[in-house]
Each structure stands twice: as C-alpha cells, then as structure tokens.
Design an enzyme around this catalytic site. Structure first.
Site, PDB file in Angstrom:
ATOM      1  N   LYS A  90      17.901 -68.712  17.832  1.00 11.54           N
ATOM      2  CA  LYS A  90      19.015 -67.844  17.462  1.00 11.54           C
ATOM      3  C   LYS A  90      19.777 -68.511  16.345  1.00 11.54           C
ATOM      4  CE  LYS A  90      21.675 -64.301  18.211  1.00 11.54           C
ATOM      5  NZ  LYS A  90      21.409 -63.930  16.818  1.00 11.54           N
ATOM      6  N   GLN A 111      22.627 -75.637  14.626  1.00  8.05           N
ATOM      7  CA  GLN A 111      22.643 -74.478  15.519  1.00  8.05           C
ATOM      8  C   GLN A 111      22.182 -74.844  16.939  1.00  8.05           C
ATOM      9  OE1 GLN A 111      23.288 -71.384  13.524  1.00  8.05           O
ATOM     10  NE2 GLN A 111      24.002 -70.642  15.485  1.00  8.05           N
ATOM     11  N   LYS A 114      25.311 -76.200  18.671  1.00  4.61           N
ATOM     12  CA  LYS A 114      26.315 -75.141  18.760  1.00  4.61           C
ATOM     13  C   LYS A 114      25.937 -74.138  19.842  1.00  4.61           C
ATOM     14  CE  LYS A 114      27.306 -73.397  14.836  1.00  4.61           C
ATOM     15  NZ  LYS A 114      27.528 -72.645  13.598  1.00  4.61           N
ATOM     16  N   LYS A 126      17.357 -70.870  12.096  1.00  4.87           N
ATOM     17  CA  LYS A 126      18.122 -70.377  10.937  1.00  4.87           C
ATOM     18  C   LYS A 126      17.125 -69.897   9.897  1.00  4.87           C
ATOM     19  CE  LYS A 126      22.386 -70.049   9.339  1.00  4.87           C
ATOM     20  NZ  LYS A 126      23.654 -69.799  10.058  1.00  4.87           N
ATOM     21  N   GLY A 165      23.636 -62.504  10.810  1.00  2.43           N
ATOM     22  CA  GLY A 165      24.124 -62.682   9.435  1.00  2.43           C
ATOM     23  C   GLY A 165      24.586 -64.108   9.183  1.00  2.43           C
ATOM     24  N   ASP A 166      24.833 -64.403   7.933  1.00  2.00           N
ATOM     25  CA  ASP A 166      25.468 -65.639   7.480  1.00  2.00           C
ATOM     26  C   ASP A 166      25.939 -65.315   6.064  1.00  2.00           C
ATOM     27  OD1 ASP A 166      25.782 -68.694   8.211  1.00  2.00           O
ATOM     28  OD2 ASP A 166      25.038 -68.724   6.164  1.00  2.00           O
ATOM     29  N   THR A 209      33.585 -64.866  14.700  1.00  2.00           N
ATOM     30  CA  THR A 209      33.603 -66.256  14.237  1.00  2.00           C
ATOM     31  C   THR A 209      35.027 -66.671  13.869  1.00  2.00           C
ATOM     32  OG1 THR A 209      31.366 -65.945  13.431  1.00  2.00           O
ATOM     33  CG2 THR A 209      32.508 -67.921  12.694  1.00  2.00           C
ATOM     34  N   ASN A 240      33.425 -63.045   5.716  1.00  2.00           N
ATOM     35  CA  ASN A 240      33.577 -62.628   7.108  1.00  2.00           C
ATOM     36  C   ASN A 240      34.413 -63.616   7.925  1.00  2.00           C
ATOM     37  OD1 ASN A 240      32.118 -63.036  10.030  1.00  2.00           O
ATOM     38  ND2 ASN A 240      32.529 -60.901   9.555  1.00  2.00           N
ATOM     39  N   SER A 376      27.137 -62.958  19.479  1.00  2.00           N
ATOM     40  CA  SER A 376      25.775 -62.464  19.252  1.00  2.00           C
ATOM     41  C   SER A 376      24.986 -62.489  20.568  1.00  2.00           C
ATOM     42  CB  SER A 376      25.045 -63.334  18.227  1.00  2.00           C
ATOM     43  OG  SER A 376      25.368 -62.932  16.916  1.00  2.00           O
TER      44      SER A 376
HETATM   45  P1  NDP Z   1      30.342 -64.571   3.541  1.00  2.00           P
HETATM   46  O1  NDP Z   1      29.198 -64.384   2.629  1.00  2.00           O
HETATM   47  O2  NDP Z   1      30.939 -63.403   4.224  1.00  2.00           O
HETATM   48  O3  NDP Z   1      31.535 -65.322   2.764  1.00  2.00           O
HETATM   49  C1  NDP Z   1      31.351 -66.575   2.194  1.00  2.00           C
HETATM   50  C2  NDP Z   1      32.606 -66.917   1.402  1.00  2.00           C
HETATM   51  O4  NDP Z   1      32.499 -68.258   0.928  1.00  2.00           O
HETATM   52  C3  NDP Z   1      32.794 -66.053   0.182  1.00  2.00           C
HETATM   53  O5  NDP Z   1      34.158 -65.924  -0.099  1.00  2.00           O
HETATM   54  C4  NDP Z   1      32.077 -66.863  -0.896  1.00  2.00           C
HETATM   55  O6  NDP Z   1      32.547 -66.584  -2.209  1.00  2.00           O
HETATM   56  C5  NDP Z   1      32.423 -68.269  -0.505  1.00  2.00           C
HETATM   57  N1  NDP Z   1      31.335 -69.163  -0.914  1.00  2.00           N
HETATM   58  C6  NDP Z   1      30.031 -69.083  -0.575  1.00  2.00           C
HETATM   59  N2  NDP Z   1      29.310 -70.058  -1.163  1.00  2.00           N
HETATM   60  C7  NDP Z   1      30.189 -70.751  -1.897  1.00  2.00           C
HETATM   61  C8  NDP Z   1      30.074 -71.869  -2.746  1.00  2.00           C
HETATM   62  N3  NDP Z   1      28.889 -72.483  -2.950  1.00  2.00           N
HETATM   63  N4  NDP Z   1      31.212 -72.338  -3.340  1.00  2.00           N
HETATM   64  C9  NDP Z   1      32.408 -71.727  -3.124  1.00  2.00           C
HETATM   65  N5  NDP Z   1      32.580 -70.654  -2.337  1.00  2.00           N
HETATM   66  C10 NDP Z   1      31.488 -70.187  -1.737  1.00  2.00           C
HETATM   67  O7  NDP Z   1      29.880 -65.672   4.613  1.00  2.00           O
HETATM   68  P2  NDP Z   1      30.486 -66.012   6.031  1.00  2.00           P
HETATM   69  O8  NDP Z   1      31.963 -65.832   6.000  1.00  2.00           O
HETATM   70  O9  NDP Z   1      29.686 -65.318   7.042  1.00  2.00           O
HETATM   71  O10 NDP Z   1      30.138 -67.568   6.146  1.00  2.00           O
HETATM   72  C11 NDP Z   1      31.006 -68.604   5.709  1.00  2.00           C
HETATM   73  C12 NDP Z   1      30.647 -69.905   6.384  1.00  2.00           C
HETATM   74  O11 NDP Z   1      30.755 -69.753   7.802  1.00  2.00           O
HETATM   75  C13 NDP Z   1      29.223 -70.405   6.138  1.00  2.00           C
HETATM   76  O12 NDP Z   1      29.225 -71.810   6.144  1.00  2.00           O
HETATM   77  C14 NDP Z   1      28.476 -69.914   7.371  1.00  2.00           C
HETATM   78  O13 NDP Z   1      27.320 -70.675   7.627  1.00  2.00           O
HETATM   79  C15 NDP Z   1      29.534 -70.122   8.433  1.00  2.00           C
HETATM   80  N6  NDP Z   1      29.373 -69.361   9.648  1.00  2.00           N
HETATM   81  C16 NDP Z   1      29.299 -68.000   9.634  1.00  2.00           C
HETATM   82  C17 NDP Z   1      29.166 -67.294  10.819  1.00  2.00           C
HETATM   83  C18 NDP Z   1      29.190 -65.824  10.852  1.00  2.00           C
HETATM   84  O14 NDP Z   1      29.216 -65.265  11.977  1.00  2.00           O
HETATM   85  N7  NDP Z   1      29.208 -65.112   9.745  1.00  2.00           N
HETATM   86  C19 NDP Z   1      29.032 -67.999  12.101  1.00  2.00           C
HETATM   87  C20 NDP Z   1      29.207 -69.423  12.017  1.00  2.00           C
HETATM   88  C21 NDP Z   1      29.334 -70.061  10.834  1.00  2.00           C
HETATM   89  P3  NDP Z   1      31.802 -65.477  -3.110  1.00  2.00           P
HETATM   90  O15 NDP Z   1      32.213 -64.162  -2.524  1.00  2.00           O
HETATM   91  O16 NDP Z   1      32.329 -65.713  -4.482  1.00  2.00           O
HETATM   92  O17 NDP Z   1      30.347 -65.760  -2.982  1.00  2.00           O
END
Ligand code: NDP
Length: 443
Positions: A90, A111, A114, A126, A165-166, A209, A240, A376
C-alpha cells in the site's frame, strides 16, 4: 562492525546512485540501534535488516501515450513492492519529473514503517512516473493515466497491491486510473484508494493527511503543555496535504501565515484565506502567485523562504529535503516550538538533529502524515464490506488512529531511553511489528 553498520555499508555500496533511498535507510537504521543490539544474533541469522532494506519486487515499465499534437511521448513507470509482511502493498503514486527509482524506493521504504504504525493490515509500496502533469490538458492526463494503468494492472489488485495518490496524483488521476483498471480486468474492486465518492471512495480521504498531521501535532503539543490555540503556523506546499493541514490548523484556533509552491511562497500575516487558495490550486490549477490578486495585503515572494518567517509551529508539506540546516537555524532563532512533517522526509538529517538538539518538538512524517494511508485502509475496509461510513465516523477513527500512533511512538522512545524522541519512537514501533510478522512467516 555492528550489524547496523554492516547493513548500512552494504546498502550504500549496492545503491550508491540513490541518495534519497540511502538517506531514508540511514535515518531508520540509526534509530533502530537499541532494538537491533538487543536482538543482534537472531536478527543477523534471519538477515532481518538485509531483507527489510531490499524491495520484495521492483517493477519498471514503459508508458507511451499520444499528446494533443499527435506526438507520441514516452515516460517511465515504477512500482516498488517493498514489504508485504503485514498486509498487501500500500502506498501512493507520484507523477513528477524528478521521479526515479531511488525516490520511489525511499518512499516505499518509509511506507513500511508508516503503515505498520497505523495498526492496520497494510504492507509497504510506492510507485509513480517521471511524467509532468503541469500544463497538460485533461485529455493528455487521461491518455497518460490509461497507458500507465494498462501496464500496472498486471501487478496490482485489491488483495495484492493497492496504490493511492501522492504528488501530482489527485482525484482526477485516480478516476482515470480506476476506469482503466476496470476496463483491463473487468473487476470493480478496491484496487485504488482516494477514489471519488460516487464509485467507492471514502469521506475524509481528501482531508485525511492534513487533518491527521494536525491531530498528531496537537497530541504532541498537548503532551508538552501547549496547544494550537493562538499559535502562528508556517506551512510549505499548496497541494492536498498543505491545504487540509491549514484548514485543520485554523479550526484548532491557529493562524496560518504561509503556503508555497514550486515557484514561490505567500505570507499573509492576517491568516491565509483558504477559500482563495482552494479556488486557485484545486479549481483553476493555477500558480500561488495569483493569491495576492485576491488578498492585496498579502505578500508573494519568488523562490524559497517560508522558513524565514517567525512562527510557533512549522509544517513542511511540499516535498523531500525542503527544510535544510539553514532553515532549521532560522526557525530556532525565531522561537519555533514544534516542527511536524506533512511531507515525506522534508527535513534533512542535519536539520532534524539541529532542531532536536535545540529542544524543538519534532514529529517525523512517517508518524505524523500516516493519516492519509490510514484513511486509505479505512476506504479498503468500506470497499470490502460494500458500505460507506459517515464523515463523522471516519474522522473519529482517523483521530483515534493518530492519537494511538503518537502514544506508540512516545512509548517506544521512552522504553529505549530516548524520551520525547519521536523519530526513534516511530521507527522502533513501526519496525517491531513488521519484524515479528517476518519472523513468523519464515523465509
Ligand atoms: P500535491 O501534488 O497535492 O502538492 C505538492 C505541493 O508541493 C505543491 O504545492 C507543489 O508545488 C509543491 N512541490 C512539489 N514538489 C516540489 C519541489 N520539488 N519543490 C518545491 N515545491 C514542490 O502533493 P501532496 O500534497 O499529496 O504531497 C505533498 C507531500 O506529502 C509529499 O511529500 C507526499 O509524499 C506527502 N504525502 C502525501 C500524502 C497524501 O495523502 N497525498 C500522504 C502522505 C504523505 P507545485 O504545485 O508548484 O508543483
């Protein structure tokens, strides 16, 4: 040489070109020293550390699709099935140009622990692709998702491997991926989580999250005599995790003053207007720079800078290694009391050490952001029983799970003499359950 050092050397030699994976392995194995030392002979004979750092299966595939100009585009897809000791694999799918096998391995490795911490029966995995969704039309996103799932559908299933998603993969992409899985296999089953509510999704998964991060951080603050009420909070990211972390922080009485995306960051000292952010990021899929049009008193800055702002609590919610040693120094200078990771491994090892040394409460991502995967797993349960629970039911379960993760992490840290070190606590608590299952199942 100790068993931990031996395995770190072995993993470093085998994976020299994968810095993020090595960083994650080192961080986890270093913190497991007390448990490993207490069981060294047995773990060594059973090769526990070698097995837990080597994916059970690693799939790499071609994804060819046609863009709006009729040009064929080629990307690489990955799925790393890391450890299935306690349940089906997962973990999310990430679509971002920076994706490579090392990034997916680091995320899959994290993961394992976690998912174990959630107390639910899910193993670690992943996946993702170097596909860049930015600037693509809806039709191109669909074409890519269909091509990606055409190949991935051979390896996933409701009882084998359940992606979600991620970064770059939200409700729209999950919908296209699910549709293609159904076309390929004829099965309407819970093969993905984060699905839409009309076809098997769970209430609260979207918020999980970010909300879970705040539930965890709130427990941590409370354990040290603080609360979110009246606190100033700095958040990075505008996706997100960041958006729903900001929403829950505001509900708990805090003032969120920053958000960021990959081009810049906003500072709104009166408190970020989340309705404006959701309209920009979720509806229009535009840049955060547009925020100042809706809120002329706010500031927009190009580049990095979120951590230079004075705050009580910092919540990195964008991506790996986005909070470095200089950022940690700035936060400490400005009097930060807690840092809780919404993203996966957003804080570098040196920054984490600096924060901990300076008495900052530190919540590692694998504990603090586990609310997403926990919900999830709750979606999987609802799919299995073909029922849908109410928002309140799921939210209450999420809250209970996050409080339990905090308790387990705190207890494990204390048991081994590292009170309040939640990095050690989370790694140890997550590890112990997986190891027990691995030992029980033999080789
Ligand atoms: P999203 O794609 O919804 O958002 C990511 C955000 O981070 C965007 O604002 C993006 O900016 C910014 N970002 C991404 N890459 C970079 C980078 N290299 N440098 C600067 N800013 C960056 O992703 P999530 O919110 O889902 O995920 C964010 C983090 O949380 C990740 O590390 C993910 O692995 C982790 N996570 C997510 C979960 C989930 O349920 N979604 C669960 C657990 C962990 P821009 O829009 O400009 O790309």
């Amino acid at each position: 040489m100790s068993y931990v050092d031996e395995v770190i050397a072995r993993v470093s030699a085998k994976n020299a070109a994968e810095p993020e994976f090595l960083q994650a392995v080192k961080e986890v194995l270093e913190s497991l020293r007390p448990v490993v030392e207490a069981n060294e002979a047995r773990y060594r004979r059973e090769a526990i550390l070698e097995r837990i750092t080597e994916p059970e299966r690693q799939i790499k595939f071609q994804v060819s699709w046609v863009d709006d100009q009729g040009q064929v585009q080629v990307n690489t897809g990955y799925r790393v099935q890391f450890n299935s000791a306690i349940g089906p694999y997962k973990g999310g799918l990430r679509f971002h140009p920076s994706v490579n096998v090392g990034i997916i391995k680091f995320l899959g490795f994290e993961q394992i622990f976690k998912n174990s911490l959630t107390g639910l029966p899910i193993g670690g995995g992943k996946g993702g692709s170097d596909f860049d969704p930015k600037g693509k039309s809806d039709r191109e996103i669909m074409a890519f998702c269909k091509a990606f799932m055409t190949e991935l559908s051979r390896y996933v299933g409701a009882d084998t491997d359940v992606p979600a998603g991620d970064i770059g993969v939200g409700a729209r992409e999950i919908g296209y991926l699910f549709g293609q899985y159904k076309r390929m296999t004829g099965l309407f089953e819970g093969v993905l989580t984060g699905k839409g509510l009309t076809y098997g999704g769970s209430l609260v998964r979207t918020e999980a999250t970010g909300y879970g991060l705040l539930y965890f951080a709130d427990e941590m603050l409370k354990a040290h005599g603080h609360s979110f009420k009246g606190k100033t909070v700095a958040i990075s990211g505008a996706g997100n995790v960041a958006i729903y972390a900001a929403e829950k922080a505001a509900q708990l009485g805090a003032r969120v003053v920053t958000l960021s995306d990959s081009t810049g960051w906003i500072y709104d000292k009166e408190g970020v207007d989340l309705a404006a952010v959701k309209e920009i990021k979720e509806v229009r899929r535009a840049r955060l720079s547009e925020y100042v049009k809706a809120r002329p008193n706010a500031e927009y800055h190009e580049g990095r800078g979120v951590w230079s702002v004075k705050c009580d609590v910092a919540l990195p919610c964008a991506t790996q290694n986005e909070l470095n040693l200089d950022d940690a120094k700035a936060l400490v200078k400005n009097g930060v009391i807690a840092v809780a990771e919404g993203a996966n491994m957003p804080t570098t090892l040196e920054a984490t050490e600096y924060l901990q040394k300076h008495g900052v409460l530190f919540a590692p991502g694998k504990a603090a952001n586990a609310g997403g995967v926990a919900t999830s797993a709750l979606e999987m349960s609802q799919n299995s029983e073909r029922l849908s629970w109410t928002f309140e039911e799921v939210d209450a379960k999420l809250k209970g799970i996050m409080a339990d993760i905090f308790k387990k992490s705190a207890a494990a840290a204390e048991k081994y003499g590292f009170k309040d070190n939640y990095v050690m606590g989370a790694n140890i608590a997550g590890f112990e359950k997986v190891v027990e299952a691995m030992l029980a199942q033999g080789v």
